[in-house]
Design a protein around this motif. Structure first.
Motif, PDB file in Angstrom:
ATOM      1  N   UNK A 140       0.851  -1.351   0.081  1.00 58.25           N
ATOM      2  CA  UNK A 140       0.008   0.225   0.081  1.00 58.25           C
ATOM      3  C   UNK A 140       0.719   1.120   0.081  1.00 58.25           C
ATOM      4  N   UNK A 141       0.085   2.146   1.109  1.00 55.46           N
ATOM      5  CA  UNK A 141       1.074   3.334   0.325  1.00 55.46           C
ATOM      6  C   UNK A 141       0.504   4.846   0.771  1.00 55.46           C
ATOM      7  N   UNK A 142      -0.541   4.641   1.476  1.00 54.62           N
ATOM      8  CA  UNK A 142      -1.382   5.764   2.199  1.00 54.62           C
ATOM      9  C   UNK A 142      -0.483   7.285   2.575  1.00 54.62           C
ATOM     10  N   UNK A 143      -0.357   5.542   4.413  1.00 63.34           N
ATOM     11  CA  UNK A 143      -0.427   7.010   5.260  1.00 63.34           C
ATOM     12  C   UNK A 143       0.772   6.609   5.937  1.00 63.34           C
ATOM     13  N   UNK A 144       2.212   7.431   6.446  1.00 66.01           N
ATOM     14  CA  UNK A 144       3.264   6.723   7.093  1.00 66.01           C
ATOM     15  C   UNK A 144       3.384   5.695   7.933  1.00 66.01           C
ATOM     16  N   UNK A 145       2.427   5.994   8.535  1.00 67.37           N
ATOM     17  CA  UNK A 145       3.155   4.859   9.798  1.00 67.37           C
ATOM     18  C   UNK A 145       2.091   3.396   9.585  1.00 67.37           C
ATOM     19  N   UNK A 146       0.479   4.037   8.665  1.00 66.73           N
ATOM     20  CA  UNK A 146       0.390   2.486   8.602  1.00 66.73           C
ATOM     21  C   UNK A 146       1.900   1.256   7.368  1.00 66.73           C
ATOM     22  N   UNK A 147       1.798   2.393   6.330  1.00 63.85           N
ATOM     23  CA  UNK A 147       2.811   1.600   5.238  1.00 63.85           C
ATOM     24  C   UNK A 147       4.264   0.850   6.183  1.00 63.85           C
ATOM     25  N   UNK A 148       4.499   1.795   7.300  1.00 62.88           N
ATOM     26  CA  UNK A 148       5.598   1.394   7.835  1.00 62.88           C
ATOM     27  C   UNK A 148       5.825  -0.139   8.096  1.00 62.88           C
ATOM     28  N   UNK A 149       4.247   0.083   9.363  1.00 62.28           N
ATOM     29  CA  UNK A 149       4.161  -1.491   9.736  1.00 62.28           C
ATOM     30  C   UNK A 149       3.658  -2.588   9.021  1.00 62.28           C
ATOM     31  N   UNK A 150       3.378  -2.311   7.408  1.00 65.42           N
ATOM     32  CA  UNK A 150       2.879  -3.015   6.706  1.00 65.42           C
ATOM     33  C   UNK A 150       4.570  -3.765   6.001  1.00 65.42           C
ATOM     34  N   UNK A 151       4.912  -2.514   6.223  1.00 63.39           N
ATOM     35  CA  UNK A 151       6.467  -2.510   5.825  1.00 63.39           C
ATOM     36  C   UNK A 151       7.065  -3.975   6.570  1.00 63.39           C
ATOM     37  N   UNK A 187       9.837   7.988   3.191  1.00 60.96           N
ATOM     38  CA  UNK A 187      11.622   7.731   4.910  1.00 60.96           C
ATOM     39  C   UNK A 187      10.616   6.741   5.808  1.00 60.96           C
ATOM     40  N   UNK A 188       9.511   6.709   6.300  1.00 64.47           N
ATOM     41  CA  UNK A 188       9.461   5.791   6.945  1.00 64.47           C
ATOM     42  C   UNK A 188       9.271   4.768   6.699  1.00 64.47           C
ATOM     43  N   UNK A 189       8.851   3.873   5.924  1.00 65.94           N
ATOM     44  CA  UNK A 189       9.202   3.090   5.561  1.00 65.94           C
ATOM     45  C   UNK A 189      11.051   2.603   5.489  1.00 65.94           C
ATOM     46  N   UNK A 190      11.858   3.051   4.836  1.00 68.33           N
ATOM     47  CA  UNK A 190      13.319   2.904   5.201  1.00 68.33           C
ATOM     48  C   UNK A 190      13.388   2.953   6.379  1.00 68.33           C
ATOM     49  N   UNK A 191      13.374   4.070   7.007  1.00 66.05           N
ATOM     50  CA  UNK A 191      13.369   3.946   8.876  1.00 66.05           C
ATOM     51  C   UNK A 191      13.267   1.957   9.288  1.00 66.05           C
ATOM     52  N   UNK A 192      12.041   1.582   8.315  1.00 72.68           N
ATOM     53  CA  UNK A 192      11.332   0.664   9.555  1.00 72.68           C
ATOM     54  C   UNK A 192      11.836  -0.367   8.900  1.00 72.68           C
ATOM     55  N   UNK A 193      12.195  -0.722   7.884  1.00 70.34           N
ATOM     56  CA  UNK A 193      12.911  -1.744   7.327  1.00 70.34           C
ATOM     57  C   UNK A 193      14.330  -1.926   7.288  1.00 70.34           C
ATOM     58  N   UNK A 194      15.107  -0.471   7.406  1.00 71.99           N
ATOM     59  CA  UNK A 194      16.634  -1.126   7.214  1.00 71.99           C
ATOM     60  C   UNK A 194      16.960  -0.967   6.027  1.00 71.99           C
ATOM     61  N   UNK A 195      18.250  -0.763   5.718  1.00 77.88           N
ATOM     62  CA  UNK A 195      19.068  -0.338   4.553  1.00 77.88           C
ATOM     63  C   UNK A 195      19.128  -1.479   3.672  1.00 77.88           C
ATOM     64  N   UNK A 196      18.752  -2.438   4.332  1.00 71.48           N
ATOM     65  CA  UNK A 196      19.396  -3.738   3.341  1.00 71.48           C
ATOM     66  C   UNK A 196      18.265  -4.914   2.237  1.00 71.48           C
TER      67      UNK A 196
END
Length: 357
Positions: A140-151, A187-196
């Motif tokens: 998905x990707x509509x809301x930063x917090x939800x997208x980061x959690x999904x990632x 940015x929220x997704x990258x922070x949530x999953x890390x660089x790799x």
């Protein structure tokens, strides 16, 4: 037609396969947007395909019905011949409806042939070049917090890559707040999953050239796996300019329907990754040819997108036998495709049944 030139040897003639005939083609409309095709034969073998263009299921079903007259009575195993006639036989050819109808027919014919010979379809395409298939998860990707959690949830399930929405619709020249919202999401997704963990960002062709250039440059610090459809695929001049300034690979192809559509993109160098859809781009037969074109000039191949078990099965057949394949778009339920499942699979329908268990 003239007779086949074969040795005048009874032992050889006895080994030739007996004729098989298509007896019926039946489409099934399943709300809200699906269309399935069953092709029956006089030997009791039934093949399944998915001839669908989202939002145009009834239209594609009508196209299948128009093409069916040619197929009834024909041997379903002559796939290349049937594909060629169904594509070239009419004055008008190509486009989403025609190629999606042809795709579903092609899928069902490969299904029949695999069953008739008792081998996986990938074996008929030259054999497997891999035993496992990499997939990425749509989050998905509509809301930063939800997208980061999904990632994070996708990574916890074993995914090593995800794909997300890029942005809402953007005007030709728009305010920077929409750019900022996109950057915050990524940015929220990258922070949530890390660089790799790989991140793909899909703009769905919603952006025009002026703002696409801004977004492509602004997204570079997040080291994306790819940017998909920064503009619509038919805007070749814009794609050429975007590809020239982007350090991130450009992916596209869900709305291209044949090797002739992909030819312009590949020759122009507008994309680094192509994404033919086996239910829109002429089925297994045409998707394989598109992938071969891409491989010759060093492009990666992603089979996209995942919808139902029938499409899933066709993705697997193409991916297992295609050396330039990178990964498939998937929902989380197919990330477990493993060697055991591949070895147990004898045809498209049996793969569908195995994955539903």
């Amino acid at each position: 037609p003239p007779p086949l030139l074969v040795p005048d040897n009874p032992a050889f003639l006895n080994r030739l396969p007996s004729p098989m005939k298509i007896t019926r083609l039946t489409t099934f409309i399943v709300p809200p947007r699906w269309c399935f095709l069953k092709i029956e034969t006089d030997e009791g073998i039934t093949g399944w395909g998915e001839p669908v263009l989202e939002g145009r299921a009834h239209t594609v079903a009508a196209a299948v019905d128009e093409l069916a007259d040619y197929l009834v009575g024909k041997d379903p195993r002559h796939i290349e011949d049937h594909w060629t006639v169904l594509y070239r036989g009419g004055f008008y050819r190509g486009g989403g409806v025609h190629m999606s109808a042809l795709a579903g027919i092609d899928q069902a014919l490969w299904d029949i042939k695999g069953q008739a010979l008792g081998v996986p379809v990938s074996e008929l395409l030259g054999g497997n070049v891999r035993s496992h298939i990499k997939v990425y998860s749509w989050i998905g990707g509509d809301r930063p917090s939800e997208t980061a959690a999904a990632a994070q949830a996708a990574v916890a399930r074993g995914f090593t890559a995800v794909k997300m929405n890029g942005t809402e619709e953007v005007q030709y020249v728009d305010s920077y707040d929409k750019v900022e919202r996109c950057l915050q999401n990524v940015a929220a997704v990258r922070e949530a999953v890390g660089p790799n963990v790989g991140i793909g960002v899909d703009f769905h062709g919603r952006v025009h050239r002026p703002m696409a250039k801004v977004l492509v440059k602004e997204l570079e610090p997040y080291k994306l796996m790819f940017i998909e459809e920064p503009v619509l695929s038919e805007h070749e001049e814009a794609l050429k300019e975007i590809a020239r300034i982007s350090s991130t690979p450009i992916a596209l192809g869900e709305r291209l329907y044949s090797r002739w559509d992909f030819k312009r993109v590949l020759q122009g160098g507008y994309a680094d990754i192509i994404q033919p859809d086996p239910s829109h781009a002429g089925g297994i037969t045409e998707t394989r040819k598109i992938a071969s074109m891409a491989d010759r000039i060093g492009h990666g191949d992603i089979v996209s997108p995942e919808r139902t078990k029938i499409v899933e099965a066709n993705q697997v057949a193409v991916a297992l036998s295609n050396a330039s394949f990178d990964r498939a778009e998937a929902e989380d339920r197919i990330h477990f495709i493993l060697q055991e499942l591949v070895h147990r699979t004898k045809n498209i329908l049996s793969l569908v049944q195995a994955m539903m268990r």
